[in-house]
Scaffold this active site. Structure first.
Site, mmCIF file in Angstrom:
data_model
loop_
_atom_site.group_PDB
_atom_site.id
_atom_site.type_symbol
_atom_site.label_atom_id
_atom_site.label_comp_id
_atom_site.label_asym_id
_atom_site.label_seq_id
_atom_site.Cartn_x
_atom_site.Cartn_y
_atom_site.Cartn_z
ATOM 1 N N PHE A 473 0.934 -1.276 0.033
ATOM 2 C CA PHE A 473 0.061 0.192 -0.072
ATOM 3 C C PHE A 473 0.875 1.451 0.087
ATOM 4 C CE2 PHE A 473 -2.065 -3.084 2.894
ATOM 5 C CZ PHE A 473 -2.800 -3.712 1.749
ATOM 6 N N HIS A 474 1.985 1.180 -1.012
ATOM 7 C CA HIS A 474 2.737 2.501 -0.923
ATOM 8 C C HIS A 474 2.703 2.973 -2.516
ATOM 9 C CE1 HIS A 474 5.271 0.733 2.834
ATOM 10 N NE2 HIS A 474 4.113 1.276 2.983
ATOM 11 N N PRO A 475 1.593 3.221 -2.903
ATOM 12 C CA PRO A 475 1.601 3.515 -4.523
ATOM 13 C C PRO A 475 2.268 4.764 -4.503
ATOM 14 C CG PRO A 475 -0.545 3.470 -3.934
ATOM 15 C CD PRO A 475 0.368 3.039 -2.705
#
Length: 542
Positions: A473-475
């Site tokens: 969840f680090h876009p």
């Protein structure tokens, strides 16, 4: 229709920072528009509540990617904050800045002023760190960063000792002089409550008469005239409204929403805009391109020693944890489950760590689909060991499907499309096995439940990775910063190439992923953007 000096779109990690800093001296009228609602919700404020908000539509965009070929055609679920505080209001609260060399690489990519020596003062300015002031930390910033070593579950020390036995140094501060090693994670919590950017930056500023915050305001278009952004169009309460910006419009929607809004406004790749039936305002080929994200894999071990499962699975354990939290604001409800971890190199010749470790003294493998019940974990003692690659080479994209601003964009992360990413993860999971063989962990491991000891060959391990890898969840990087308008969206001062008075300030501008969690870096971008906008730094070029 109202006029403001600055219109900020998105009250996330950077947007809340900008709302505070731009309104601080009272000279500028600032409007902050957020599609979601208030963060004053119990499960947003209680740290362990991120297990509840993980799928909660009221505070979460709940994106799902396209089927990913590298994950055997499976889509990936992406929680993104839709609430004051953005993803900082629903994340796991781990505070990692990234490696110093990450930012030096940003500068070498044509972004002067973004090297580590340049951005470190903004990290320091943003925080009040429990470790105290020093060359790497501040003690007077809005964001409280907690040292939770005293509250770690005891089994975390077994993991840390196993890391030491495997050749890694104990590191009490991954945001200090060095990043490699194993140790406890620092968390953005204070007094047992989540320290989102809404709590740290926005709420202290909301009493200012020159700051106007609107929730449930979904921005549908940036208004442009003669190559200049003049304001935004948004919908609220069933009405279509406009807000005009005398100085600038600043997009802070994140790696999905910022490129989506640019494309909806006619700023993006011509072929994407044509396909969606959107008139071109400015051809910008890189909008939505260069999508990067960390991808990870967990291994599950049944434990001979008690874990958080023993504490939080039975009803009496939940009651005891709840009473402790209410009375003292301490215990498992006041923490993230990612309590310890670290960084290591898969080969010694690397200049910096390329893998991140995660240790969670809890497991929830029996959860029903669509849930992440951290308060109802597995009914047996177990823990999770995970790895993710710090700087993946695979690139994806975000693009609108139509001109409808309420339709989710198409997201394709293209995980594992580059062979080197799989090669790194293969070395990473083999290191998990090495850690599990160290005396400190071997003594307490009863069995490897997932993927299981029978999964041993490279082919078997790679099949398992493709079947079970997940987004961390680090876009980022979909509005990449750089000097070339053909390959980048914003310049080093965060101004959108080709459109005046329009900037982007969020994780989408990262030239490349940082080594670790991205919230701290997004906050830094907000701090630096405020200086750029208010011309505290170098003057804008004409």
């Amino acid at each position: 229709m109202a006029d403001y000096d600055y219109v900020i779109v998105g009250a996330g990690s950077a947007g809340c920072v900008l709302a505070n800093r731009l309104s601080a001296d009272g000279r500028h009228r600032v409007l902050l528009l957020e599609a979601g609602g208030s963060d004053r919700r119990f499960w947003v404020q209680v740290p362990i509540g991120y297990g509840k908000t993980y799928y909660q539509q009221a505070v979460n965009w709940r994106y799902t990617t396209q089927p990913v070929p590298g994950l055997n055609g499976q889509p990936s679920y992406w929680p993104r904050g839709k609430v004051l505080g953005g993803s900082s209001a629903i994340n796991a609260m781990v505070y990692i800045r990234g490696n110093a060399l990450d930012y030096d690489a940003w500068e070498r990519a044509g972004n002067p002023g973004w090297g580590y020596k340049d951005v470190l003062p903004y990290f320091i300015r943003s925080e009040t760190n429990a470790l105290g002031a020093g060359p790497y930390h501040g003690d007077s910033g809005p964001l409280y960063v907690a040292d939770v070593a005293r509250d770690l579950h005891p089994i975390c020390q077994d993991f840390i000792e196993a890391g030491r036995q495997a050749g890694l140094d104990r590191n009490p501060d991954f945001n200090g002089a060095r990043q490699d090693g194993v140790g406890p994670y620092q968390l953005t919590v204070k007094d047992g409550l989540r320290m989102s950017t809404a709590r740290a930056y926005l709420h202290p500023a909301m009493g200012r008469p020159n700051l106007h915050v609107l929730t449930h305001a979904h921005v549908t278009k940036v208004l442009c005239e003669a190559g200049r952004a003049t304001g935004v169009q948004y919908e609220r309460g069933g009405r279509r409204l406009r807000a005009m910006a005398n100085k600038e419009v600043i997009l802070c929607g994140g790696a999905v929403n910022s490129p989506q809004l640019l494309q909806l406004s006619g700023i993006g790749p011509s072929q994407v805009l044509y396909a969606a039936g959107i008139a071109i305002v400015c051809e910008s080929p890189a909008v939505g391109m260069n999508l990067q994200d960390h991808i990870g894999v967990d291994y599950l071990f049944r434990s001979r020693k008690k874990t958080l499962n023993d504490e939080l699975h039975p009803w009496w354990g939940k009651l005891a944890a709840g009473l402790r939290y209410v009375a003292l604001r301490r215990g498992p409800l006041s923490l993230s489950v990612n309590q310890a971890g670290g960084f290591f190199k898969t080969t010694p010749d690397l200049a910096q760590p390329n893998m991140q470790l995660y240790f969670s003294p809890v497991s929830y493998t029996r959860a029903a689909p669509g849930t992440r019940p951290l308060m109802n974990p597995d009914p047996f003692p177990a823990f999770l060991l995970g790895v993710s690659n710090c700087r993946p080479a695979s690139r994806g994209y975000v693009r609108v499907r139509s001109a409808d601003p309420f339709e989710s964009p198409e997201i394709q992360p293209n995980y594992l499309s580059c062979k080197e990413d799989m090669d790194e993860l293969l070395l990473g999971v083999r290191f998990i096995r090495e850690l599990a063989r160290m005396p400190a962990l071997a003594a307490i491991i009863e069995d490897e439940l997932r993927p299981g000891r029978q999964c041993r060959t490279d082919d078997a391990l790679m099949r398992d990775i493709r079947e079970n890898a997940w987004s961390v969840f680090h876009p980022c990087s979909t509005c990449r910063m750089g000097p070339d308008p053909d390959t980048c969206v914003v310049d080093p001062r965060l101004r959108v190439h080709g459109i005046r008075n329009l900037r982007v300030a969020d994780a989408s501008v990262f030239p490349s992923l940082v080594s670790g969690n991205t919230n701290a870096a997004a906050i830094m971008v907000g701090e630096k953007a405020a200086d750029l906008i208010l011309s505290r730094g170098e003057e804008d070029e004409a």
